[in-house]
Scaffold this active site. Structure first.
Site, PDB file in Angstrom:
ATOM      1  N   HIS A  52       0.853  -1.184   0.000  1.00 23.18           N
ATOM      2  CA  HIS A  52       0.000   0.000   0.000  1.00 23.18           C
ATOM      3  C   HIS A  52       0.891   1.237   0.000  1.00 23.18           C
ATOM      4  CE1 HIS A  52      -3.850  -1.997   1.828  1.00 23.18           C
ATOM      5  NE2 HIS A  52      -3.266  -2.768   0.916  1.00 23.18           N
ATOM      6  N   GLU A  54       1.186   3.887   1.848  1.00 18.64           N
ATOM      7  CA  GLU A  54       1.804   4.275   3.109  1.00 18.64           C
ATOM      8  C   GLU A  54       2.964   3.353   3.471  1.00 18.64           C
ATOM      9  OE1 GLU A  54      -2.664   5.297   3.459  1.00 18.64           O
ATOM     10  OE2 GLU A  54      -1.431   3.717   2.563  1.00 18.64           O
ATOM     11  N   CYS A  82      -5.741   2.382   5.911  1.00 18.87           N
ATOM     12  CA  CYS A  82      -6.416   1.149   6.297  1.00 18.87           C
ATOM     13  C   CYS A  82      -5.797   0.653   7.612  1.00 18.87           C
ATOM     14  CB  CYS A  82      -6.280   0.102   5.189  1.00 18.87           C
ATOM     15  SG  CYS A  82      -4.632  -0.651   5.104  1.00 18.87           S
TER      16      CYS A  82
END
Length: 155
Positions: A52, A54, A82
């Site tokens: 992801h 991040e 998330c």
């Protein structure tokens, strides 16, 4: 808050989504007014479900500063993190999170993490993915060895 950093995260999300790297997510990590890590969603292009934006940005920032502790930094992410990314942000000790889209916005385009938020507080026996403990004594021996290790690097 610096809107230019958020605009950079959004730009990374759009550009790399258009290139086919993955979903429409981007992130930058900033320390002392400088970007030290950039990331965008690479899940489908790398076949890595943990890639992801991040997490990718955290990995790059840590490589760039040659340390696993990102204290004193901030993350600008194009979407509310998330649960996995939020955990990684906490583990990296990032001081502040700025986000643009919400998890509800993400759910509206079929990125729905709500089931994860509901699974986490459940008792282990009630989770969708079965969890079975085994070899506890053997694993606990390693933990005890770590506890007594004189040259360990705490994190």
């Amino acid at each position: 808050m610096n809107k230019d950093f958020m605009k950079k995260a959004i730009q990374l999300s759009q550009l790399n989504m258009q290139k086919g790297a993955g979903g429409p997510f981007g992130a930058v990590i900033v320390k002392n007014g400088q970007i030290i890590g950039e990331g965008w969603n690479k899940v489908t292009s790398t076949n890595d479900p943990s890639a992801h934006a991040e997490v990718v940005a955290i990995r790059e920032a840590c490589q760039n500063i040659k340390h696993f502790d990102l204290s004193g930094s901030e993350i600008y992410t194009s979407c509310e993190p998330c649960p996995m990314c939020l955990s990684a942000i906490y583990w990296a000790r990032i001081d502040k999170i700025y986000y643009a889209n919400t998890r509800r916005d993400a759910a509206d385009i079929d990125f729905d993490d709500d089931f994860l938020y509901q699974e986490i507080p459940k008792d282990i026996k009630d989770r969708k993915v079965p969890m079975v403990q085994c070899c506890h004594d053997e694993a606990l021996t390693v933990f005890k060895e770590w506890q007594n290790k004189q040259d360990k690097v705490k994190y």
